[in-house]
Design an enzyme around this catalytic site. Structure first.
Site, PDB file in Angstrom:
ATOM      1  CG  ASP A 162      10.903 -21.925  17.564  1.00 19.96           C
ATOM      2  OD1 ASP A 162       9.736 -21.952  17.095  1.00 19.96           O
ATOM      3  OD2 ASP A 162      11.859 -22.541  17.034  1.00 19.96           O
ATOM      4  CG  HIS A 198       2.698 -23.435  17.127  1.00 26.31           C
ATOM      5  ND1 HIS A 198       2.159 -24.546  16.507  1.00 26.31           N
ATOM      6  CD2 HIS A 198       3.587 -22.917  16.258  1.00 26.31           C
ATOM      7  CE1 HIS A 198       2.713 -24.688  15.321  1.00 26.31           C
ATOM      8  NE2 HIS A 198       3.576 -23.715  15.130  1.00 26.31           N
ATOM      9  CG  LEU A 199      -0.879 -17.581  19.432  1.00 28.40           C
ATOM     10  CD1 LEU A 199      -1.379 -16.375  20.226  1.00 28.40           C
ATOM     11  CD2 LEU A 199      -1.470 -17.592  18.038  1.00 28.40           C
TER      12      LEU A 199
HETATM   13  P1  AMP Z   1       5.295 -23.894  12.570  1.00 28.24           P
HETATM   14  O1  AMP Z   1       6.235 -24.058  11.383  1.00 28.24           O
HETATM   15  O2  AMP Z   1       4.548 -22.595  12.562  1.00 28.24           O
HETATM   16  O3  AMP Z   1       4.404 -25.112  12.729  1.00 28.24           O
HETATM   17  O4  AMP Z   1       6.229 -23.785  13.842  1.00 28.24           O
HETATM   18  C1  AMP Z   1       6.745 -24.892  14.513  1.00 28.24           C
HETATM   19  C2  AMP Z   1       7.883 -24.385  15.357  1.00 28.24           C
HETATM   20  O5  AMP Z   1       8.208 -25.361  16.330  1.00 28.24           O
HETATM   21  C3  AMP Z   1       9.170 -24.077  14.574  1.00 28.24           C
HETATM   22  O6  AMP Z   1       9.508 -22.692  14.721  1.00 28.24           O
HETATM   23  C4  AMP Z   1      10.206 -24.998  15.242  1.00 28.24           C
HETATM   24  O7  AMP Z   1      11.485 -24.407  15.346  1.00 28.24           O
HETATM   25  C5  AMP Z   1       9.580 -25.250  16.604  1.00 28.24           C
HETATM   26  N1  AMP Z   1       9.988 -26.484  17.269  1.00 28.24           N
HETATM   27  C6  AMP Z   1      10.057 -27.730  16.728  1.00 28.24           C
HETATM   28  N2  AMP Z   1      10.460 -28.615  17.663  1.00 28.24           N
HETATM   29  C7  AMP Z   1      10.643 -27.916  18.819  1.00 28.24           C
HETATM   30  C8  AMP Z   1      11.061 -28.253  20.138  1.00 28.24           C
HETATM   31  N3  AMP Z   1      11.364 -29.523  20.491  1.00 28.24           N
HETATM   32  N4  AMP Z   1      11.156 -27.273  21.056  1.00 28.24           N
HETATM   33  C9  AMP Z   1      10.849 -25.998  20.737  1.00 28.24           C
HETATM   34  N5  AMP Z   1      10.437 -25.612  19.511  1.00 28.24           N
HETATM   35  C10 AMP Z   1      10.348 -26.549  18.561  1.00 28.24           C
END
Ligand code: AMP
Ligand code: ZN
Length: 119
Positions: free
Chosen positions: A30, A105-106
């Site tokens: 993440d 996503h998990l």
């Molecule tokens: P959610 O809020 O459960 O939809 O989680 C989305 C996650 O994606 C968050 O924890 C973000 O920090 C992560 N995220 C967003 N953009 C990226 C990226 N380019 N690379 C890795 N993680 C990301």
């Protein structure tokens, strides 16, 4: 071209810090970690939520969970058959769940005591 962030990471259009993958699943760190280990595990195929995926392809959901556990082992969050020190799997659905990326996503979280209940 898709506008889904995680589909674009699967396609290699956006960089990902990949820690594990199979033919159907990708796991990467993440970008905004909430714990010492914070890895996201996704199906390479687009499915919006855990509910959508379990209805469309429960075997693929099982593959995603298996990959999350493999990541936990790789990161030293569990060893052997045990559950020590342990980790948390989270998946958010919709606005009330806090979902910000509409590709299932998990979250694999660990490396410190996480507490319960969440905020
Ligand atoms: P959610 O809020 O459960 O939809 O989680 C989305 C996650 O994606 C968050 O924890 C973000 O920090 C992560 N995220 C967003 N953009 C990226 C990226 N380019 N690379 C890795 N993680 C990301
Ligand atoms: Zn997608």
């Amino acid at each position: 071209m898709t506008d889904c962030l995680f589909c674009r990471m699967v396609a290699g259009e956006i960089p990902a810090d990949v820690v594990h993958q199979t033919d159907r699943v990708l796991a990467f760190r993440d970008i905004n970690p909430q714990a010492p280990t914070h890895v996201l595990v996704i199906p390479k195929e687009h499915h919006a939520t855990v509910g959508a995926l379990v209805e469309a392809d429960p075997v693929l959901l099982s593959d995603v969970v298996a990959a999350a556990h493999a990541v936990a082992r790789q990161e030293g969050l569990v060893s052997g058959e045990g559950a020590e020190p342990g980790y948390r799997l989270v998946t958010n659905t919709g606005p009330h769940g806090g979902q910000t990326v509409d590709h299932l996503h998990l979250h694999v979280l660990g490396g410190r005591g996480l507490g319960w209940p969440p905020g």
